[in-house]
Enzyme design. Sequence first.
Site, PDB file in Angstrom:
ATOM      1  N   ASP A 199       0.867  -1.170   0.000  1.00  0.00           N
ATOM      2  CA  ASP A 199       0.000   0.000   0.000  1.00  0.00           C
ATOM      3  C   ASP A 199       0.911   1.230   0.000  1.00  0.00           C
ATOM      4  OD1 ASP A 199      -2.399   1.612   0.429  1.00  0.00           O
ATOM      5  OD2 ASP A 199      -1.656   1.827   2.485  1.00  0.00           O
ATOM      6  N   ALA A 200       0.369   2.379  -0.344  1.00  0.00           N
ATOM      7  CA  ALA A 200       1.203   3.581  -0.438  1.00  0.00           C
ATOM      8  C   ALA A 200       1.084   4.475   0.791  1.00  0.00           C
ATOM      9  CB  ALA A 200       0.846   4.367  -1.704  1.00  0.00           C
ATOM     10  N   TYR A 201      -0.084   5.099   0.977  1.00  0.00           N
ATOM     11  CA  TYR A 201      -0.245   6.145   1.978  1.00  0.00           C
ATOM     12  C   TYR A 201      -0.488   5.543   3.367  1.00  0.00           C
ATOM     13  CZ  TYR A 201      -0.807   8.709  -2.339  1.00  0.00           C
ATOM     14  OH  TYR A 201      -0.614   9.226  -3.596  1.00  0.00           O
ATOM     15  N   ARG A 228      -8.643  12.667   6.738  1.00  0.00           N
ATOM     16  CA  ARG A 228      -8.354  11.273   6.409  1.00  0.00           C
ATOM     17  C   ARG A 228      -9.583  10.396   6.654  1.00  0.00           C
ATOM     18  NH1 ARG A 228      -5.777   7.691   3.250  1.00  0.00           N
ATOM     19  NH2 ARG A 228      -4.700   6.030   4.379  1.00  0.00           N
ATOM     20  N   SER A 247      -2.334   0.828  -4.811  1.00  0.00           N
ATOM     21  CA  SER A 247      -2.909   1.919  -4.022  1.00  0.00           C
ATOM     22  C   SER A 247      -4.212   2.417  -4.617  1.00  0.00           C
ATOM     23  CB  SER A 247      -1.890   3.076  -3.968  1.00  0.00           C
ATOM     24  OG  SER A 247      -2.449   4.223  -3.367  1.00  0.00           O
ATOM     25  N   ASN A 248      -5.038   3.003  -3.743  1.00  0.00           N
ATOM     26  CA  ASN A 248      -6.212   3.732  -4.218  1.00  0.00           C
ATOM     27  C   ASN A 248      -5.827   5.018  -4.922  1.00  0.00           C
ATOM     28  OD1 ASN A 248      -8.261   1.997  -3.425  1.00  0.00           O
ATOM     29  ND2 ASN A 248      -8.574   2.983  -1.436  1.00  0.00           N
TER      30      ASN A 248
END
Length: 225
Positions: A12-14, A43, A119-120
């Site tokens: 995942d990224a964030y 968030r 990622s989204n």
Amino acid sequence: MTLAPVRACVFDAYGTLFDLGSLTRSVRGELGERAETLMRLWRKRQLELSWLPLRPGVRADFWRVTDEALEFAMDKMGLDDRGLRLRLMEGWLSPELYPEAAEALARLRRLGFPLAILSNGSLPMLKSALELPGIRDNIDAVLSAQSVGRFKPDPLVYQLATTHFGMAPESVCFVSGNAWDVSGAAAYGYQVVWINRDNVPAEKLPLGTRATVANLAELPAILGG
């Protein structure tokens, strides 16, 4: 704890590779303690919007969702500052890496694992962030939910990595700092590692992790390195 043998590692990224706390720090000088409140509201709303069913004919666009969530959070806090809003949105294009991320990725590459981000985030967001030193030379593929028009935890998004690598889900280690993402990836069949940076209690989700670590520096050892 070690995983069963895997052939690729997907991140995942964030909140996993990229430290969203950098957004908070960037505006703490002007907002003080309100910076943390704004980030939490932002968030939370961002994720809530991404989990809603998409309207017919509407495709996933994480940049739009992020902007709408920020507008909501700022309105709720009585903040009317276009410059602040622009700076915060631009922060998603160049977030800071977690301090241990670059070395952990490099170690995994030396161990022979192909690495990908799943990622989204929209492709422009992710490609911009990948220009950060320490990450661009260690990632083999950037896979965005935008390409299938859905957001995680939709299985179509998780399928992007197995399709790209031509592997069964159980051959992939999926790494995330987000508990809901952990559950979605586990349901798809990945071997999942949860990055629990804040040492929070497990959320008792139906499906969980093969291993839990405090940060990315612990990951290579779990994968045999």
